[in-house]
Design an enzyme around this catalytic site. Structure first.
Site, PDB file in Angstrom:
ATOM      1  N   GLU A 171       0.828  -1.097   0.107  1.00 27.33           N
ATOM      2  CA  GLU A 171      -0.135   0.026   0.184  1.00 27.33           C
ATOM      3  C   GLU A 171       0.935   1.294  -0.028  1.00 27.33           C
ATOM      4  O   GLU A 171       0.757   2.080   0.916  1.00 27.33           O
ATOM      5  CB  GLU A 171      -0.925   0.072   1.174  1.00 27.33           C
ATOM      6  CG  GLU A 171      -2.052  -1.184   1.128  1.00 27.33           C
ATOM      7  CD  GLU A 171      -3.151  -1.136   2.213  1.00 27.33           C
ATOM      8  OE1 GLU A 171      -2.970  -0.334   3.013  1.00 27.33           O
ATOM      9  OE2 GLU A 171      -4.159  -1.981   1.743  1.00 27.33           O
ATOM     10  N   GLU A 281      -5.305  -8.375  -1.165  1.00 33.29           N
ATOM     11  CA  GLU A 281      -6.508  -8.123  -0.100  1.00 33.29           C
ATOM     12  C   GLU A 281      -7.768  -7.764  -0.720  1.00 33.29           C
ATOM     13  O   GLU A 281      -7.704  -7.014  -1.671  1.00 33.29           O
ATOM     14  CB  GLU A 281      -6.083  -6.975   0.662  1.00 33.29           C
ATOM     15  CG  GLU A 281      -4.755  -7.279   1.428  1.00 33.29           C
ATOM     16  CD  GLU A 281      -4.484  -5.887   2.515  1.00 33.29           C
ATOM     17  OE1 GLU A 281      -5.493  -5.292   2.994  1.00 33.29           O
ATOM     18  OE2 GLU A 281      -3.439  -5.655   2.674  1.00 33.29           O
TER      19      GLU A 281
END
Length: 893
Positions: A171, A281
């Site tokens: 991220e 994810e």
């Protein structure tokens, strides 16, 4: 098109009409064309992020049954979480179905966001021998030193380094170092190149060839960032081996396919060959453990043939809230299991009522021509479903087929969920040009369904379905309520940061002495029934009183559930089970917060979601060959004969099945099989050789063995080196055989060193037997308990079932409880005979059970339980059970 006149054997709603769906509206149509193939089954969408804690958390049976092919875990020796170290869990991951083990390199850091969200500089000097550091610059970027240490640890510490994928950045577009692309693009690209080259340098150093690297790992599909990265890495020879981003929000159910199409278009535009994709994810809290939600995600990812990993919102070691208790299944696990069962198939075209829409009916279709088996998985609607099936080739399926539909309904994140029942079955349905129409009653929009279609076989699928134990269920909101409140749980509320309730509603504010929930049920015969109540105990164990026809009939004892924050408190639900004897006929069952109507029971303010009642008089479950996983040359045999549709085993061929036990104890395993000569069937349970079933000549046989099974999922493997065909395996609960087990309260054991008894006040609501436990075990060899060999003096194979508590946390995190899996070691005469890690139980006075195997060599040396290196779990009760009772028997059938 032929229409199936199926036998409806769905559970009866206890306050309503038989087979009436909880929220059915108009019928929806799901079309499946088995003649239109869409590719080899990928099976990668059941991946997890931090699905593994320490070894055996979750158990190997749960891991293998869920068919996990990929997982992202912590960097070796990393400090982001107390457990989940990739190298420490790799043996269990790769045991059967694991293919790619990913490492979040930045999880070497302890904090989230990493390093406080700021890109580190050259502030430290790392010791590459052990990963320690001093606070001083050394001319090397700190993260590059971390990257080298992590890669070196895998290269030297793993038995399968080539099967790892490194994710240098997680991220980076979020709060992790590079959120502002306009000003940080050049820095990120330079850092990508540096990390890429450092990992390859380590691999070259050890002669390992090319190291696989994944990225960029953005929080969402980022077209601009992705385009800039791909241009750069194409020019600099650092293309990722796996392209990674996340798809987390509710709306991603509608937008993912376009995002994926845009990515593939970008590759083509840049002249880059397609790179494998992993959505590392996906999903929100609301999706975890919910089969009707999970199947929508699985369908998208399987449709695009990518790998994907359910997000990690709570703690490591429970498959991202897709398992129950230390070794059990929740409803989400069964959807993972069904998805994994499709391995070896080809997927086919599925047309839902609406594609790329949020919270709608979606499905996966697959055909295994070699085994002549077709499957449909579906869910996501509260309406009844008509399956419009076509393309069932006569050369594969013949002119008639057997059809079975199994249902699994939402039962809470910690709700122990039994083997899904057959709710619709049909024998020998005539196909009309390879087509048929099948109507399936749907219980709830959160339920999931598996449809298995095979040629007309020897087994009577309708009779097997009708022979299932009687059961009935009711939603809590449909009970007669007194001093309690019905709450609606909107699946799209709070942006998906919530856990869902069966039927969309639950009952709370159960906090007065007069609070009660009642329902009437008509049971078919005198006998014992299991009442299971699904509810949320907010961080503490609690109790309700059970009344039958106005008379006290026992206590419903709940273990604690996760209550970390408002997203989980009262919404993270488990289940409680109690046996009750009922005479045939109608009864009023009452769940109450008080035994006397004036004093509330300890911690009785528990959310109620639903209840079910199941006969356990002849508690048996049939696992037919059509549902086996067939490995290493095993196959379904459709040749003519009385066992048409059985699993043919020979040589290394193996059949795997995953049997659920609602209770730890003894079960009679009945194997129906046949042989053309003297032969045998070898039975392995939970990795331990258990029984050899033999026949001395040609024939059809029923072999039986009385075997100890553990609460939750039990992996049963069947082999026949000399050749046999297995029609089915049936488990039958044998409570009388439980007398062979020896149970001892931990406080009655021999206490050594610091081990000490703690008495629990009744006000704690604890589920400890005898309201006492032994703690301060471990932290040195001297601190242990010993169990004399009274009642289990014979050397041999045993299961040790430990009732324990472990609520240890280590470190802080914004939203993840940093759970520690505690190790318990069993020794005999100073030698280890077994061990297991014991996962989080949410509270120190809340107890779960965990079983592990031991082999004892002596007749008189005590069994010692401890941990020489760290604290062991607190122990409430220990049960030692011989793995097998008596010798197997074989008789003609």
């Amino acid at each position: 098109m032929a229409t199936v006149a199926a036998a409806a054997v769905a559970a009866t709603a206890v306050t309503g009409l038989a087979s009436t769906p909880a929220s059915a509206q108009d019928t929806e149509v799901l079309a499946v064309d088995f003649a239109e193939r869409t590719g080899e089954f990928r099976g990668g969408a059941s991946g997890t992020l931090y699905g593994f804690g320490d070894e055996g958390a979750p158990t190997q049976a749960v891991i293998n049954g869920a068919h996990i092919t990929n997982s992202s875990q912590k960097a070796p020796y990393g400090t982001q979480h107390p457990s989940g170290d990739a190298i420490k869990i790799e043996d269990g991951f790769f045991d059967k179905h694991g293919e790619d083990l990913y490492i979040y390199v930045q999880d070497y850091y302890p904090d989230w966001p990493y390093n406080g969200g700021r890109r580190p500089g050259d502030d430290r000097a790392y010791d590459q021998a052990d990963g320690t550091y001093t606070e001083e610059p050394n001319g090397v970027w700190d993260f590059l030193e971390v990257t080298e240490f992590v890669a070196e640890a895998v290269a030297t510490g793993s038995d399968r380094p080539q099967d790892y994928v490194f994710i240098p950045y997680n991220e980076p577009d979020g709060g992790n170092w590079y959120p502002d692309w306009a000003t940080q693009q050049e820095q990120f690209l330079a850092d990508w190149q540096a990390a890429y080259e450092k990992i390859q340098e380590v691999w070259d150093r050890h002669g390992l060839g090319h190291a696989r690297i994944g990225g960029p790992g953005d929080t969402r599909w980022q077209p601009e960032r992705s385009a800039d990265l791909l241009r750069f890495v194409k020019d600099h020879g650092s293309l990722p081996d796996v392209f990674i981003w996340h798809e987390l929000g509710i709306d991603n159910l509608a937008t993912y396919r376009q995002n994926f199409a845009d990515y593939r278009a970008l590759e083509r535009e840049l002249g880059i060959d397609p790179i494998p994709v992993n959505i590392t994810e996906y999903g929100m809290l609301r999706d975890m453990g919910v089969p009707g939600q999970l199947v929508q995600w699985l369908a998208m990812f399987e449709d695009t043939k990518v790998d994907a990993q359910v997000a990690y919102w709570n703690y490591a070691g429970n498959l991202s809230d897709n398992s129950a208790r230390p070794g059990g299944a929740n409803a989400g696990w069964w959807m993972f299991k069904w998805y994994g069962d499709l391995a070896g198939s080809q997927t086919v075209a599925v047309t839902p009522p609406e594609l790329n829409a949020v919270d709608t009916l979606q499905g996966i279709g697959a055909i295994d021509e070699a085994n002549r088996r077709a499957t449909v998985l579906f869910g996501g609607t509260g309406s009844d479903v008509t399956l419009d099936l076509s393309g069932l080739d006569r050369s594969v399926f013949g002119s008639r087929v057997d059809v079975e539909v199994r249902e699994v309904a939402l039962n809470g994140a910690e709700g122990l969920t039994d083997t899904p029942r057959v709710v619709t079955a049909a024998n020998g349905v005539a196909l009309d040009g390879g087509a048929l129409s099948l109507d399936v009653p749907v219980y709830d929009r959160y339920a999931g369904y598996q449809v298995v279609i095979t040629p007309d076989g020897a087994r009577d699928v309708e009779a097997d379905a009708a022979a299932q134990a009687w059961t009935a269920s009711i939603e809590a909101e449909d009970m007669a309520l007194t001093d309690a409140v019905v709450y609606t749980q909107d699946p799209q509320a709070n942006g998906g940061w919530k856990f869902l309730a069966s039927g969309g509603r639950d009952v709370g504010s159960f906090n007065k002495a007069t609070s009660r929930a009642e329902f009437t049920v008509d049971v078919p015969e005198d006998g014992t029934y299991r009442l299971q109540v699904t509810g949320g105990a907010p961080g503490v164990p609690g109790r309700h009183a059970l009344f039958v026809d106005g008379a006290a009939a026992g206590t419903i004892q709940y273990a604690a559930d996760l209550a970390l924050n408002a997203n989980s408190r009262w919404q993270y639900r488990g289940s409680a089970e109690v046996l009750v004897d009922l005479a045939a006929g109608e009864h009023l069952l009452s769940i109450r917060s008080s035994e006397d109507g004036s004093t509330v029971l300890p911690n009785s303010d528990i959310t109620l979601d639903k209840a079910s009642l199941t006969s356990v008089a002849t508690e048996s479950t049939v696992y037919p060959a059509a549902t086996f996983r067939l490995e290493d040359g095993a196959s379904l045999d459709w040749a003519s004969g009385g066992d048409r549709g059985s699993a043919a085993l020979a040589g290394e061929g193996r059949a795997d099945l995953y049997a659920n036990a609602m209770e730890t104890g003894y079960y009679d395993l009945h194997v129906d099989w046949s042989s053309v000569k003297a032969s045998s069937v070898e039975v392995v349970v939970n990795g331990e050789p258990t029984a050899e079933l033999t026949a001395n000549r040609k024939g059809k046989w029923r072999s039986s063995a009385t075997v100890h099974l553990v609460e939750g999922i039990n992996e049963i493997e069947l082999r026949s080196p000399d050749g046999a065909t297995v029609r089915s395996l049936t488990t039958v609960r044998d409570r009388a055989a439980d007398a062979a087990a020896v149970s001892i309260e931990a406080e009655d054991a021999v206490l050594l060193g610091s081990a000490a008894v703690t008495e629990l006040a009744d006000a704690t609501g604890s589920n400890a037997s005898g309201m006492a436990y032994v703690g301060w075990i471990g932290g040195g060899e001297a601190n242990a308990i010993e169990i004399p060999r009274d009642g289990f003096a014979a050397p041999g194979d045993y299961d040790v079932t430990v009732y324990y508590a472990n609520a240890e946390l280590s470190g802080d995190h914004d939203y993840n409880p940093q759970v520690v899996d505690r190790l318990l070691q069993a020794t005999e005469a100073g030698a280890e005979v077994g061990h297991a890690y014991f996962r989080y139980t949410y509270a120190w006075d809340s107890f779960f059970q965990r079983s592990f195997p031991v082999t004892l060599a002596t007749a008189d040396q005590p069994l010692r339980l401890g941990n020489p290196d760290a604290w062991a779990p607190n122990l409430d009760r220990i049960v030692i059970s011989p793995r097998v009772i008596g010798d197997p028997t074989t008789a003609r059938r």
